[in-house]
Design an enzyme around this catalytic site. Structure first.
Site, PDB file in Angstrom:
ATOM      1  N   HIS A  15      -3.853  -4.852  -0.535  1.00 48.79           N
ATOM      2  CA  HIS A  15      -3.808  -5.268   0.718  1.00 48.79           C
ATOM      3  C   HIS A  15      -3.485  -6.712   0.251  1.00 48.79           C
ATOM      4  CE1 HIS A  15      -3.787  -1.960   3.400  1.00 48.79           C
ATOM      5  NE2 HIS A  15      -4.542  -1.179   2.693  1.00 48.79           N
ATOM      6  N   GLU A  69      -2.956  -8.788   2.827  1.00 45.79           N
ATOM      7  CA  GLU A  69      -3.794  -9.746   3.981  1.00 45.79           C
ATOM      8  C   GLU A  69      -4.987  -9.894   3.884  1.00 45.79           C
ATOM      9  OE1 GLU A  69      -3.124  -5.204   5.327  1.00 45.79           O
ATOM     10  OE2 GLU A  69      -1.795  -6.793   3.779  1.00 45.79           O
ATOM     11  N   CYS A 101       0.886  -1.112  -0.309  1.00 44.23           N
ATOM     12  CA  CYS A 101      -0.069   0.117   0.098  1.00 44.23           C
ATOM     13  C   CYS A 101       0.968   1.315  -0.065  1.00 44.23           C
ATOM     14  CB  CYS A 101      -0.944  -0.439   1.000  1.00 44.23           C
ATOM     15  SG  CYS A 101      -2.525   1.136   0.651  1.00 44.23           S
TER      16      CYS A 101
END
Length: 210
Positions: free
Chosen positions: A188, A190, A80
């Site tokens: 992202h 994750e 990011c």
């Protein structure tokens, strides 16, 4: 495998740390250079404004440390804002120099493409289209979408450094970039479900193979 998550005060560290642990990594969250020297690979997260992040890196001298990381060809993944910091400059708030690992400038989405307006920030799930496949990205994932949350994106990049992009209202938004040992992901991983896990896992396997 031991991964160092660089803690300079501007990252969503918990979610990244947990994702790496689920993939079997030992995770060290720190700003201490000696501890970071002992890991197999580094991860640079980031949430917030580009100038604030570069100021924090300079205050902690981690900007110089990251230049050393690149010179030594150590694996580094920026996520990011952490990816955006790897570029030459950003126009966010005020023109600010970045780390310069990738060619290009970080600019804000205008909110208008042709005669059509679109939402800023770019937020939500978007298909990721692979253009150049680095050595670490092998095989195919069954999922195609990843999760973005950002108002700024990389422009005027080197096409040879683009791994994958997302089409957002006709704008090719760089999603993954790679240059030698340095990788960036604008989305992202994750928070990106099956494809996010797959991409993190592939990157980690690439690190292990080095």
């Amino acid at each position: 495998m031991k991964i160092g998550v660089i803690d300079y005060g501007m990252g969503n560290l918990f979610s990244v740390e947990e994702a790496l642990k689920r993939l079997g990594c030992e995770v060290v969250v720190t700003a201490d250079e000696h501890e970071l020297d002992e890991v197999d690979a580094l991860l640079l997260p980031g949430v917030g404004a580009f100038p604030d992040a570069m100021k924090r890196l300079a205050e902690t001298k981690l900007d110089n440390y990251l230049q050393k990381v690149k010179a030594e060809n150590r694996p580094l993944l920026g996520i990011c804002l952490g990816m955006q910091l790897l570029f030459e400059e950003s126009a966010e708030v005020t023109l600010t120099k970045g780390l310069g690992f990738f060619k290009g400038s970080i600019q804000r989405f205008s909110g208008v493409q042709g005669e059509q307006s679109y939402r800023v920030p770019h937020m939500g799930w978007n298909e990721l289209i692979v253009t150049n496949r680095p050595a670490w990205l092998k095989g195919e994932a069954t999922a195609e979408h990843v999760y973005f949350v950002h108002s700024f994106y990389a422009t005027n990049i080197d096409a040879t450094e683009l791994v994958a992009y997302a089409d957002y209202h006709g704008i090719e938004v760089p999603g993954i970039v790679a240059n030698g040992s340095i990788t960036g992901m604008q989305f992202h991983p994750e928070k990106s479900g099956e494809l996010g896990v797959y991409l993190l896992e592939q990157w980690l396997k690439g690190v292990a193979a080095c």
